[in-house]
Write an enzyme that holds these catalytic residues in place. Structure first.
Site, short mmCIF file in Angstrom:
data_model
loop_
_atom_site.label_atom_id
_atom_site.label_comp_id
_atom_site.label_asym_id
_atom_site.label_seq_id
_atom_site.Cartn_x
_atom_site.Cartn_y
_atom_site.Cartn_z
N LYS A 373 0.95 -1.11 -0.07
CA LYS A 373 -0.04 -0.01 0.08
C LYS A 373 0.77 1.23 -0.06
O LYS A 373 1.80 1.31 0.95
CB LYS A 373 -0.71 0.08 1.26
CG LYS A 373 -2.06 0.84 1.11
CD LYS A 373 -3.14 0.56 2.28
CE LYS A 373 -4.28 1.41 2.08
NZ LYS A 373 -5.70 0.99 2.93
N GLU A 459 -18.60 -5.59 11.76
CA GLU A 459 -19.70 -4.68 12.72
C GLU A 459 -20.74 -5.78 13.24
O GLU A 459 -20.95 -5.29 14.69
CB GLU A 459 -20.35 -3.84 11.92
CG GLU A 459 -19.42 -2.53 11.42
CD GLU A 459 -18.65 -2.98 9.99
OE1 GLU A 459 -17.79 -2.07 9.57
OE2 GLU A 459 -18.93 -3.88 9.43
N ARG A 487 -24.71 -2.09 8.86
CA ARG A 487 -24.45 -3.66 8.86
C ARG A 487 -24.56 -4.43 9.79
O ARG A 487 -24.84 -5.58 9.80
CB ARG A 487 -22.83 -3.81 8.24
CG ARG A 487 -22.81 -2.88 6.96
CD ARG A 487 -21.14 -2.48 6.85
NE ARG A 487 -20.45 -3.55 6.62
CZ ARG A 487 -19.71 -3.97 5.79
NH1 ARG A 487 -20.10 -3.40 4.15
NH2 ARG A 487 -18.91 -5.13 5.69
#
Length: 763
Positions: A373, A459, A487
């Protein structure tokens, strides 16, 4: 003959379990490569032709073929001769390998330069640049479907699909979305913003192509090692394997699951859900990969029963080293596993992708690529969050331009208050779903690592995990963005509310959030939580109220509670004194404030008794500032016959019924204001008024002001609230229109300034 076969089998066992390829005769080494299928690419004979995939898949430590490395000083925009010739994926097809490498380099530069001016998600796009070029070179989008999970890494994809010229408008009002968006381009086959959806979507597309008898069926889901921690990804893989449906899943492993990576927590500083370093090393080591390929090739020489044995040994070998995290997990789900592959080595990526494209097999495939990344940009590589989400920044240094001397954010105030509580009570714990930085729990983790729990992008699990903690007497504070709490809604209902377990939901990013747009707005929590009995719902108007509400939530031990607060900064002592009549020399510390009595609001400004028309503005949350400004606008005319009361509800559940009765009895007009969608606070007030008979006489006019019943596009927060009609001028105009003074309302709106965009925001 049988003894010879057993000897060969023994060699295979030694090669697998002992990881010692040297035990095999040289002739068998040669056989393993000579019998590999021949592969071809558009560049002539593929680098894979006539040899095992293992050496290509294994070596992730060699020099990567990413073109020249960018240096921090290379900030002056440079000519981009190859990129300038590419407008759509079809333009890539005639490029040579050298040109494709140069294109990747130029594309990475273009992303850095563009995002430095607008802000946005930077490092995720830098990490997939070569992969994006390879995908669009090999596949035929938009006929072939490329689905980007989360889609915050889609900037190179957008530049290669006709939208490079629109990047100055990235995430701006009336501009280009920072995520894939179906209505924006035919190349965005599926919109995103939340994680773990790509495999389900791509699988559905693949089934759709089969059932409609389409000529080709190449559907590719690109998902990161963060998003794959979400349970939905495994549900989709399980279904794909069960259906034996053609599908390509590209698992992009970059080692950053949580933001920022390395937050101290109960599990140490290892990112939640990341493949372990030992697993990654074993799966990518040349000897281990070679042993697998040799064993699979040689097993064809063995009796059928011994072939089964060697297959089991192969599974055991990988399972022994990597447990449930490696290739066996995916193959048990019905996928053929390939990898890991260097995701920055485009010369090897292309023939592997071509091979997968041209395979006649319907078996789903998982291609495991390893990327870095922020690859190619040193400031990103050095940052703790890899410059995941950035504002405007200096390309030469990576330093972001932030306002100086701004008051603390609501998020940081939450973190400070939670730390204050935790110092006094060892049962206080913090839970986040892969967003420690965004929710402030990274600060909590520095002081209380053993009480900080980052569960990954999960979640649903976070909420039920918190409920389980509450059973054992802990005080869990579950910090989740409003948009992501959607969610976990069933878990809020089923596992927390029905059982009256004191889970404390700290709902960050409530209301309109700015440049991330509709996938990240927190517009719906008041509506979806408000339907539930036995839950306390609070919304602070300012930073002091936030501290008090967190302490109030801490005190509630017989039911769940929720505190919702917006993105952005508090106001500071001077502004609070002017707005709300406080008498502060400085904003108090969390230790200096007290909890609130549950269900009790407050009056901020009271209408003068001598005014003919009396109006009450009842606000929930930080629109209270705009309500006070609206009162000032209406009071600015000394000859006005309108008197305005401004009240802060503080609580949606339970409502302050006494306050509402008082406002209804003493005023001609009641305006409710909230940072939420229809079905929230205003509807609860209206329901109470109607059922209490307070509207029966027809003397009270009620107007609920909410976020419009539509998705508000990306832009500055102030622009979005301007569009939503929830600024001070809109509140004042609503008062005037309700009193049938439409001309005055239009004049007020015309004379008031239009909101500026403000600084860009990012999740």
């Amino acid at each position: 003959m049988s003894s010879m076969r057993l000897t060969v089998a023994a060699c295979v066992l030694l090669a697998l379990v002992g990881n010692i390829q040297g035990f095999l005769p040289a002739s068998l080494h040669a056989a393993s490569f000579a019998t590999s299928p021949r592969l071809f690419s558009k560049h002539g004979p593929s680098p894979l032709a006539g040899r095992s995939l293992a050496p290509l898949l294994a070596d992730t430590t060699r020099q990567r073929s990413a073109g020249p490395r960018m240096q921090a000083s290379d900030y002056v925009p440079k000519p981009k001769p190859v990129l300038d010739t590419v407008n759509f994926p079809s333009d890539l097809k005639s490029l040579s390998m050298a040109q494709l490498k140069q294109l990747s380099y130029e594309l990475r530069w273009e992303v850095i330069e563009s995002v430095s001016k607008t802000g946005g998600h930077l490092s995720s796009s830098l990490g997939v640049t070569e992969l994006t070029v390879a995908l669009h070179y090999v596949f035929d989008a938009p006929v072939d479907k490329i689905v980007w999970d989360v889609a915050h890494q889609c900037y190179p994809h957008k530049m290669l699909t006709g939208r490079r010229s629109r990047f100055p408008t990235l995430r701006q009002w009336n501009g280009m979305s920072g995520f894939t968006k179906r209505k924006e381009s035919e190349f965005d086959c599926f919109g995103a913003g939340h994680s773990s959806t790509s495999i389900s979507a791509a699988l559905g597309m693949s089934v759709g192509k089969d059932l409609t008898n389409q000529r080709s069926n190449n559907c590719i889901a690109v998902i990161g090692d963060g998003a794959i921690t979400g349970g939905m990804a495994y549900e989709a893989m399980n279904c794909a394997g069960y259906l034996n449906q053609r599908l390509i899943v590209i698992l992009n492993e970059n080692g950053q699951v949580s933001l920022p990576t390395g937050t101290p927590s109960a599990a140490g500083v290892v990112p939640a859900g990341a493949l372990s370093s030992s697993t990654a090393q074993l799966l990518s080591s040349r000897p281990f990969q070679d042993a697998r390929e040799v064993a699979k090739t040689i097993s064809g020489l063995l009796p059928q029963d011994l072939q089964k044995v060697t297959r089991k040994i192969d599974e055991f070998g990988r399972g022994f080293f990597s447990g449930e995290e490696g290739a066996v997990l995916f193959e048990e789900l019905g996928f053929y596993y390939v990898g890991p592959v260097d995701g920055h080595d485009i010369e090897n990526l292309i023939p592997i992708l071509e091979n997968l494209r041209d395979s006649p097999s319907n078996k789903p495939v998982l291609l495991h690529v390893k990327t870095e990344k922020g690859f190619g940009y040193p400031p990103a590589l050095k940052a703790s969050d890899k410059m995941h989400g950035v504002g405007v920044f200096d390309v030469s240094t990576g330093v972001q331009k932030k306002p100086k001397n701004a008051p603390p954010t609501f998020t940081s105030i939450f973190a400070a208050t939670l730390c204050s509580l935790a110092r006094e009570d060892p049962t206080v714990v913090g839970i986040t779903a892969a967003m420690p930085g965004g929710t402030g729990l990274d600060q909590f983790g520095k002081f209380f690592p053993k009480r900080t729990f980052d569960v990954g992008i999960a979640e649903q699990h976070a909420v039920t995990f918190a409920a389980g903690m509450a059973v054992e007497g802990l005080k869990p504070f579950c910090a989740i963005y409003s948009t992501f709490l959607q969610r976990g809604y069933d878990q809020v209902v089923h596992d927390a509310v029905i059982q009256r377990l004191p889970v404390r939901l700290m709902i960050d990013r409530a209301g309109l959030v700015g440049n991330d747009g509709p996938t990240h707005h927190g517009c719906f929590d008041l509506a979806y939580l408000g339907t539930l009995p036995d839950i306390v719902i609070m919304a602070p108007a300012d930073e002091i109220e936030l501290m008090r509400m967190i302490k109030t939530s801490y005190m509630i031990d017989d039911k769940p509670s929720a505190v919702r607060y917006p993105r952005g900064n508090g106001y500071g002592a001077e502004a609070l004194n002017k707005l709300f009549g406080y008498d502060l020399t400085e904003v108090p510390k969390p230790e200096q404030v007290s909890p609130l009595p549950v269900g009790v609001g407050r009056i901020i400004r009271k209408a003068p008794k001598d005014k003919k028309h009396k109006v009450a503005i009842l606000s929930l949350g930080t629109r209270l500032v705009e309500a006070v400004k609206a009162q000032r606008m209406l009071a600015s005319d000394p000859d006005s016959d309108i008197g305005v009361t401004v009240a802060d509800a503080r609580f949606m559940k339970p409502l302050d019924e006494d306050l509402i009765r008082k406002l209804a009895a003493e005023h001609d007009v009641l305006i409710t204001v909230e940072e939420g969608a229809i079905g929230g606070f205003g509807e609860h007030v209206l329901h109470f008024l109607a059922m209490g008979g307070l509207l029966d006489q027809g003397s009270l006019k009620v107007r609920p002001m909410v976020i419009p019943d539509q998705f508000v596009e990306a832009g500055g927060q102030n622009q979005q609230y301007e569009y939503a009609g929830l600024q001070a001028k809109h509140i004042a105009a609503t008062v005037l229109r309700t009193l049938q003074r439409d001309g005055q309302a239009l004049e007020l709106l015309a004379s008031a300034p239009t909101a500026a965009a403000g600084a860009p925001t990012v999740a």
